[in-house]
Design a protein around this motif. Structure first.
Motif, PDB file in Angstrom:
ATOM      1  N   GLU A 169       0.826  -1.212   0.000  1.00 53.19           N
ATOM      2  CA  GLU A 169       0.000   0.000   0.000  1.00 53.19           C
ATOM      3  C   GLU A 169       0.860   1.261   0.000  1.00 53.19           C
ATOM      4  O   GLU A 169       0.557   2.223  -0.690  1.00 53.19           O
ATOM      5  CB  GLU A 169      -0.947   0.013   1.201  1.00 53.19           C
ATOM      6  CG  GLU A 169      -2.054  -0.992   1.102  1.00 53.19           C
ATOM      7  CD  GLU A 169      -2.982  -0.743  -0.072  1.00 53.19           C
ATOM      8  OE1 GLU A 169      -3.382   0.418  -0.300  1.00 53.19           O
ATOM      9  OE2 GLU A 169      -3.299  -1.722  -0.768  1.00 53.19           O
ATOM     10  N   ALA A 170       1.928   1.262   0.782  1.00 54.64           N
ATOM     11  CA  ALA A 170       2.782   2.444   0.891  1.00 54.64           C
ATOM     12  C   ALA A 170       3.584   2.695  -0.378  1.00 54.64           C
ATOM     13  O   ALA A 170       3.881   3.842  -0.713  1.00 54.64           O
ATOM     14  CB  ALA A 170       3.726   2.294   2.080  1.00 54.64           C
ATOM     15  N   LEU A 173      -1.911   7.932   2.524  1.00 53.67           N
ATOM     16  CA  LEU A 173      -2.297   6.892   3.477  1.00 53.67           C
ATOM     17  C   LEU A 173      -3.184   7.384   4.612  1.00 53.67           C
ATOM     18  O   LEU A 173      -3.967   6.609   5.158  1.00 53.67           O
ATOM     19  CB  LEU A 173      -1.046   6.242   4.089  1.00 53.67           C
ATOM     20  CG  LEU A 173      -0.183   5.398   3.165  1.00 53.67           C
ATOM     21  CD1 LEU A 173       1.115   5.008   3.857  1.00 53.67           C
ATOM     22  CD2 LEU A 173      -0.936   4.173   2.712  1.00 53.67           C
TER      23      LEU A 173
END
Length: 133
Positions: A54-55, A96
């Motif tokens: 995700e990052a 995020l």
């Protein structure tokens, strides 16, 4: 007359300094921008690989780690992501923060440096000792 009684009750029931004192005591210094982000609100089943995946959508991830419980192996609900540059870390925060990951809302901010336990107390003690001498 009822409003006057209400005002007097309010005036005597609160301190005019209590909110300022509480806010000042709870205020934390703003974190210094760095390449490492602190990610909180993680699902107990979120893995380091999933966090890395995700990052990496927002920049080059050097390292991503979910902090886990020793006995169960599940996430403690927070982790760290290290980006290659501060600009990428800022993009990571924007991308995020307040987003869903594994069904939970996560939060991202610059990681704060940890002071070793007892460090502050010993520093203050030495300062007071020097003032007395």
């Amino acid at each position: 007359m009822a409003t006057r009684a209400g005002l007097l009750k309010r005036f005597f029931s609160t301190s005019m300094f209590s909110s300022q004192t509480t806010a000042a005591a709870n205020a934390k210094p703003a974190p210094i921008p760095s390449t490492t982000l602190f990610i909180s609100g993680l699902n107990k089943r979120t893995t380091s690989e999933k966090l890395n995946e995700e990052a990496s959508k927002f920049g080059e991830v050097v390292h991503a780690r979910v902090v886990t419980d020793r006995s169960s192996g599940y996430s403690k609900g927070f982790g760290f992501v290290k980006y290659a540059t501060i600009a990428q870390a800022e993009q990571g925060i924007k991308g995020l923060d307040a987003q869903f990951l594994d069904g939970w809302v996560i939060f991202a901010e610059f990681a704060r440096s940890r002071t070793p336990p007892g460090y502050l107390a010993s520093t203050e003690k030495n300062t007071h000792q020097a003032e007395m001498d």
